[in-house]
Every structure is written in C-alpha cells, then in structure tokens.
Design a protein around this motif. Structure first.
Motif, PDB file in Angstrom:
ATOM      1  N   GLN A 139     -59.739  -0.273  -6.460  1.00  0.00           N
ATOM      2  CA  GLN A 139     -58.567  -0.017  -7.288  1.00  0.00           C
ATOM      3  C   GLN A 139     -58.940   0.001  -8.762  1.00  0.00           C
ATOM      4  O   GLN A 139     -58.358   0.756  -9.541  1.00  0.00           O
ATOM      5  N   GLN A 161     -58.489   6.685  -5.396  1.00  0.00           N
ATOM      6  CA  GLN A 161     -57.105   6.503  -4.960  1.00  0.00           C
ATOM      7  C   GLN A 161     -57.015   6.496  -3.437  1.00  0.00           C
ATOM      8  O   GLN A 161     -56.303   5.657  -2.854  1.00  0.00           O
ATOM      9  N   ASN A 162     -57.733   7.401  -2.786  1.00  0.00           N
ATOM     10  CA  ASN A 162     -57.692   7.452  -1.323  1.00  0.00           C
ATOM     11  C   ASN A 162     -58.282   6.198  -0.697  1.00  0.00           C
ATOM     12  O   ASN A 162     -57.775   5.696   0.323  1.00  0.00           O
ATOM     13  N   THR A 164     -58.339   3.238  -2.107  1.00  0.00           N
ATOM     14  CA  THR A 164     -57.370   2.173  -2.345  1.00  0.00           C
ATOM     15  C   THR A 164     -56.234   2.254  -1.331  1.00  0.00           C
ATOM     16  O   THR A 164     -55.817   1.235  -0.765  1.00  0.00           O
ATOM     17  N   ARG A 165     -55.757   3.450  -1.078  1.00  0.00           N
ATOM     18  CA  ARG A 165     -54.706   3.620  -0.061  1.00  0.00           C
ATOM     19  C   ARG A 165     -55.187   3.167   1.315  1.00  0.00           C
ATOM     20  O   ARG A 165     -54.425   2.549   2.076  1.00  0.00           O
ATOM     21  N   ARG A 166     -56.421   3.484   1.639  1.00  0.00           N
ATOM     22  CA  ARG A 166     -56.953   3.064   2.945  1.00  0.00           C
ATOM     23  C   ARG A 166     -56.951   1.544   3.061  1.00  0.00           C
ATOM     24  O   ARG A 166     -56.552   0.982   4.101  1.00  0.00           O
ATOM     25  N   TYR A 168     -55.042  -0.527   1.398  1.00  0.00           N
ATOM     26  CA  TYR A 168     -53.638  -0.942   1.489  1.00  0.00           C
ATOM     27  C   TYR A 168     -53.133  -0.785   2.925  1.00  0.00           C
ATOM     28  O   TYR A 168     -52.346  -1.616   3.403  1.00  0.00           O
ATOM     29  N   ARG A 169     -53.551   0.287   3.586  1.00  0.00           N
ATOM     30  CA  ARG A 169     -53.125   0.477   4.985  1.00  0.00           C
ATOM     31  C   ARG A 169     -53.658  -0.643   5.867  1.00  0.00           C
ATOM     32  O   ARG A 169     -52.973  -1.094   6.791  1.00  0.00           O
ATOM     33  N   VAL A 207     -50.997   4.716  -7.002  1.00  0.00           N
ATOM     34  CA  VAL A 207     -50.710   4.464  -5.589  1.00  0.00           C
ATOM     35  C   VAL A 207     -49.249   4.043  -5.470  1.00  0.00           C
ATOM     36  O   VAL A 207     -48.788   3.150  -6.195  1.00  0.00           O
ATOM     37  N   GLU A 211     -45.242   3.513   0.184  1.00  0.00           N
ATOM     38  CA  GLU A 211     -45.928   4.014   1.382  1.00  0.00           C
ATOM     39  C   GLU A 211     -46.303   2.887   2.333  1.00  0.00           C
ATOM     40  O   GLU A 211     -46.648   3.138   3.496  1.00  0.00           O
TER      41      GLU A 211
END
Length: 271
Positions: A139, A161-162, A164-166, A168-169, A207, A211
């Motif tokens: 991040q 960003q991708n 970080t999203r992963r 977070y998932r 982010v 989501e």
C-alpha cells in the motif's frame, strides 16, 4: 552445605524480586502522523500505560539527525525508548518489534494479546507479519505511484493498487470465514492495531474500501474503540478519513508530500 545454600539464595533474591515486581514504564515514543506511527500510540492507549511523546517532523528530516539515528539507525519512525529490566535504556525500532515488546513487557493481563505459546498468539504473529511484509509495503508503494510520483507511471499504479486489493481480499475473506469481530477471535490484538492505520487510509492509495464490506465493518468497529480514537491523534490530529472526503485537501497534501519525497530521494542519491 547450608552456607552455600544461603549464598545461592542471596544471589537469586534480586533476580526473583525483579521478576515479581511489576515493571514501571519509562517510555518515550518518537513518532509522526503516519499509519506506522499511530500503531504504537494506539497500542499504548489500549494498554493504558503512561508514555511521553516526542513528535518527529519527517518533512524536515528530523529522523535523519545523528541523535535520532542512535535510536533507529534506519532513520524512520516510529521508535521508542524505555528503561529495561536491567535498569538501562533499551531502544526499539520497527513497528512490529515495538508492538511485540510492549505486549511482552506490559500486557500481563493479555488485554490485546494472547498467552505466549498459545495457538492464538502464533495466529496473531501470522497477521502481524502479514501486515509488515505485505499490506504496509504494497500500500505504501501504491501511495507513492498514485499520489507522489512526479511522473505518472500507470504500470506502477496498477501493480501496487492491484496487489493492495488482493491483500484486502485476503483480510476480508478471513474475517468473513472466521465470523469473528477481530482478526484473531473476538479480541482486538496488536494484529488489528497494526492494520488499522493502513486500512483507514485505503482511499489515499486509490482503493475503495466499499469493495470489502466485512473489512469495512471491521474498520468501523476499530474506530469505535476509545484507545484507537485517542491513539490515532498522536502526535497530531488524524485527519485522513476527513481528508478523503475533500479532493482539494487531498491534492494539496499530495503535492506537499511529493515535493518532500522527491527532494529526499535526490539527497539520498548523492550520499
């Protein structure tokens, strides 16, 4: 034999006294208003132990001054000093190391930890290192390419960003599957505290926390804790959540930070 036993008991007496006497904190926290900095002030507030605060202005490179490098050779905040059990000063740096020290030394009632060696304590370590090796660095890079880089590099923005999203998932899925209030059971621990400043700043990295509805609920639950509310405003008010609602404020903050970061990179390259 008796004199020797008495001699041994006399030698052990100071040691046993030190073990049985609760350690009195003599803590100075060197920190700034960053996701890593507020981890420690929140931890201290959750533990309810006294501490002194020394605000570090990273925009003026205070953290690179010789006196500070004696505390943290890496020149980063947060850092902490305390009086150790031997009566001498001890220095702590790296947020995860500081948090582990604080619970080992002061969380005797396991307010934000679990008993050492328990299954839960190892699970706390799993998530603490997940943050320190994953969420924070990824991040942080998303912040850099999305907010601070003087040139727009779309690959860098997308990459971090991708990732970080992963991550977070992973957190969202874990909380949903565990069906618990916090990362390890229904107790807030240093694993949760370590994550909160970063998750609270998701929008700064581009982010969308919406989501991740279970993670968002966890974020709101953490914010409702008095220790988090008090600790997040050390050493200065925590304005991230309010700033994320104000595009002009975000643009000004990003420009100021970018100027400082770029200047620092140029200075480091000369050394």
């Amino acid at each position: 034999m008796l004199p020797r036993i008495e001699q041994l008991e006399n030698q052990l007496h100071p040691v046993m006294a030190a073990v049985s006497t609760p350690k009195k904190p003599d803590i100075t926290l060197y920190t700034g208003q960053t996701p890593n900095g507020i981890k420690i002030s929140i931890t201290l507030e959750e533990l309810g132990i006294p501490y002194k605060t020394h605000a570090i202005d990273i925009t003026k490179d205070t953290q690179k001054e010789p006196w500070f490098l004696e505390i943290n050779p890496n020149g980063r905040i947060p850092a902490l000093t305390d009086t150790f059990t031997d009566g001498q000063m001890i220095r702590l740096f790296e947020s995860g190391s500081i948090m582990q020290y604080l619970v080992e030394q002061y969380d005797t009632e396991h307010t934000i930890s679990y008993p050492k060696g328990s299954r839960e304590s190892y699970e706390v370590n799993n998530w603490l290192f997940f943050l320190n090796a994953g969420v924070g660095p990824m991040q942080g890079q998303a912040n850099h390419f999305f907010r601070y880089a003087p040139e727009k590099v779309q690959y860098g923005i997308d990459r971090y960003q991708n990732e970080t999203r992963r991550l977070y998932r992973v957190l969202n899925k874990h909380l949903e599957a565990a069906n618990t209030e916090y990362l390890v059971g229904n107790k807030c621990t240093i694993a949760d505290i370590a994550h909160w400043g970063w998750i609270a700043a998701a929008g700064w990295a581009g982010v969308d926390i919406d989501e991740f509805p279970v993670l968002k609920a966890w974020d709101e639950r953490m914010l409702g804790r008095p220790g988090v509310e008090k600790g997040r405003h050390v050493p200065t008010p925590h304005k991230m959540k309010a700033m994320l609602q104000d595009k002009e404020a975000m643009d000004r903050a990003a420009k100021q930070a970018s100027d400082w970061i770029v200047r620092g990179q140029k200075e480091d390259a000369k050394k």
